[in-house]
Design a protein around this motif. Sequence first.
Motif, mmCIF file in Angstrom:
data_model
loop_
_atom_site.group_PDB
_atom_site.id
_atom_site.type_symbol
_atom_site.label_atom_id
_atom_site.label_comp_id
_atom_site.label_asym_id
_atom_site.label_seq_id
_atom_site.Cartn_x
_atom_site.Cartn_y
_atom_site.Cartn_z
ATOM 1 N N GLY A 74 0.802 -1.227 0.000
ATOM 2 C CA GLY A 74 0.000 0.000 0.000
ATOM 3 C C GLY A 74 0.826 1.263 0.000
ATOM 4 N N LYS A 75 2.137 1.130 -0.017
ATOM 5 C CA LYS A 75 3.089 2.195 -0.327
ATOM 6 C C LYS A 75 4.004 1.630 -1.410
ATOM 7 C CE LYS A 75 2.192 5.229 3.120
ATOM 8 N NZ LYS A 75 1.813 6.638 2.913
ATOM 9 N N VAL A 81 -0.948 1.210 -6.396
ATOM 10 C CA VAL A 81 -0.450 1.332 -5.015
ATOM 11 C C VAL A 81 -1.596 1.731 -4.098
ATOM 12 C CG1 VAL A 81 1.171 2.490 -3.482
ATOM 13 C CG2 VAL A 81 1.874 1.914 -5.811
ATOM 14 N N GLU A 82 -2.370 2.722 -4.538
ATOM 15 C CA GLU A 82 -3.510 3.174 -3.745
ATOM 16 C C GLU A 82 -4.574 2.081 -3.647
ATOM 17 O OE1 GLU A 82 -2.137 4.728 -6.306
ATOM 18 O OE2 GLU A 82 -1.330 6.594 -5.481
ATOM 19 N N GLY A 133 -6.768 -4.006 0.192
ATOM 20 C CA GLY A 133 -6.065 -4.880 1.139
ATOM 21 C C GLY A 133 -6.414 -4.581 2.576
ATOM 22 N N ASN A 134 -6.410 -3.306 2.932
ATOM 23 C CA ASN A 134 -6.729 -2.950 4.317
ATOM 24 C C ASN A 134 -8.188 -3.243 4.652
ATOM 25 O OD1 ASN A 134 -4.095 -2.123 4.735
ATOM 26 N ND2 ASN A 134 -4.509 0.013 4.236
ATOM 27 N N ASP A 135 -9.070 -3.165 3.648
ATOM 28 C CA ASP A 135 -10.478 -3.527 3.848
ATOM 29 C C ASP A 135 -10.606 -5.023 4.125
ATOM 30 O OD1 ASP A 135 -13.213 -3.739 3.873
ATOM 31 O OD2 ASP A 135 -13.507 -3.225 1.775
ATOM 32 N N GLY A 145 -1.654 -3.304 3.267
ATOM 33 C CA GLY A 145 -2.031 -3.380 1.872
ATOM 34 C C GLY A 145 -2.357 -4.793 1.463
ATOM 35 N N SER A 146 -1.737 -5.254 0.386
ATOM 36 C CA SER A 146 -2.024 -6.568 -0.176
ATOM 37 C C SER A 146 -1.005 -7.624 0.244
ATOM 38 C CB SER A 146 -2.088 -6.466 -1.698
ATOM 39 O OG SER A 146 -3.125 -5.601 -2.084
#
Length: 463
Positions: A246-247, A324-325, A331-333, A355-356
């Motif tokens: 996610g970054k 990335v976003e 992923g965070n969901d 993230g993922s």
Amino acid sequence: MSFSIAELLAQHSEDKFELHEKHLNNQMVRVLKTIGYDRNYKRAVGQYLYDEQGNEYLDLLSGFGVFAIGRNHPTVISALQETLTLELPNLVQLDVSILSGLLAKEILTTTPENLEKMFFCNSGTEAVEAAIKFARYTTKRAKIVYCEHGYHGLTMGALSLNGEKIFREGFGPLLPDCIAIPFNDLAALEQALSNKDVAAFIVEPIQGKGVNLPDDNYLVEVERLCKKYGTLFVADEIQTGIGRTGKFWAIDHYGAKPDMILMSKALSGGFVPVGAVAMTQHIMDTVFNRMDRAVVHGSTFSKNNMAMAAGLAGLEVIKSENLVEQSATVGNDIIASLNALSTKYEFLKEARGKGSMIAIEFQAPKSLTLKAAWAMLEAANKGLFCQMITIPLFKDHRILTQVAGHGMNVVKLLPPLTLTQKDRDHIVNAFDQTIAATHQVPGTIWDLGKNLASHALKGKAGK
């Protein structure tokens, strides 16, 4: 008669497992058949695989993180087709290539500003090997410090830094002067560095085996301690980099600036293997410090045009599709939604990650019936419970996942960064149903558990 790959595939469409049993690793075929993963995939698009009956599977492994942009992305295919038709000079060894210069420039726009130079190779493990050599030459020290349960590859230098015993067993002696310390333990790191004789500390910002997260201040303090004792700080972002967490880089979550970043996997676009090391000017200028040392480290096929084109096209997809976003959002969901299930299920300890890059960890329950069932599996083989999650996910829900490491009760997800809301709902619902089934003792899923335990015990007896 012209040579045709399509014709070869058609002629041998039913021979895949037989060919591997006869000519390659037959144990891998045995594993696939034992756990029911022996499918004949015929097509792959994005995050989906399709078998010979046309059944769709959601791939949450993405080739161990290689297919961050999904499989067979048209932008990368187009770039590779174009590269093939241009009749470019390739691997002119007494020359330098335009495409490698362009890819180096593009990557360095994403890294911390202290990293100004690139070295290209063919894989993640080659990037690790390069980092070992560059660190030793730059510091004139021999020791390398790494973390327990870390994973950096399987060639001899990288294997010497592998924190998992099963990968190292029987392949020694490995490189001397390689020291393991606990992950996320600053006191242990300072003790290891305090004699000022360590060339490099090589660490995954988030450990792949288990998806172990550092404390918020860990990597910044790693940077400080390495500077204090003259040790190079090497971030192994082979799995965590290029949008996975996610970054763009996992170190971006923590504000750390390493002396080297190692990368591969997603950089290939899923087509042509490529690895790389981003480093400071000082490291590059020290290793390649004279004209007669211009070739002291390299690789025959590194910087080949196809790999460089794949890298450039893959980075363009990451940027243009805001992956990335998307990795962070979806992923965070998923992590939050799976964590919400922990109040319903005794076996579910937590979901974690960034993230993922996601881990779902299971634990011993408190109820007597469930506790006895858990103990039966653990006695047969530690971490076996997770196979009761991954196998039904695959068989009943057509979702491909993996156990996060040997002896762990952790399921790991490394999906493409292209997951949709529909995929997210499918994942959460499938885990909900599968975990619910494990709480029904006796039940169909525990018949699977008994079979798995029986296989595990037979395997132990045969050693």
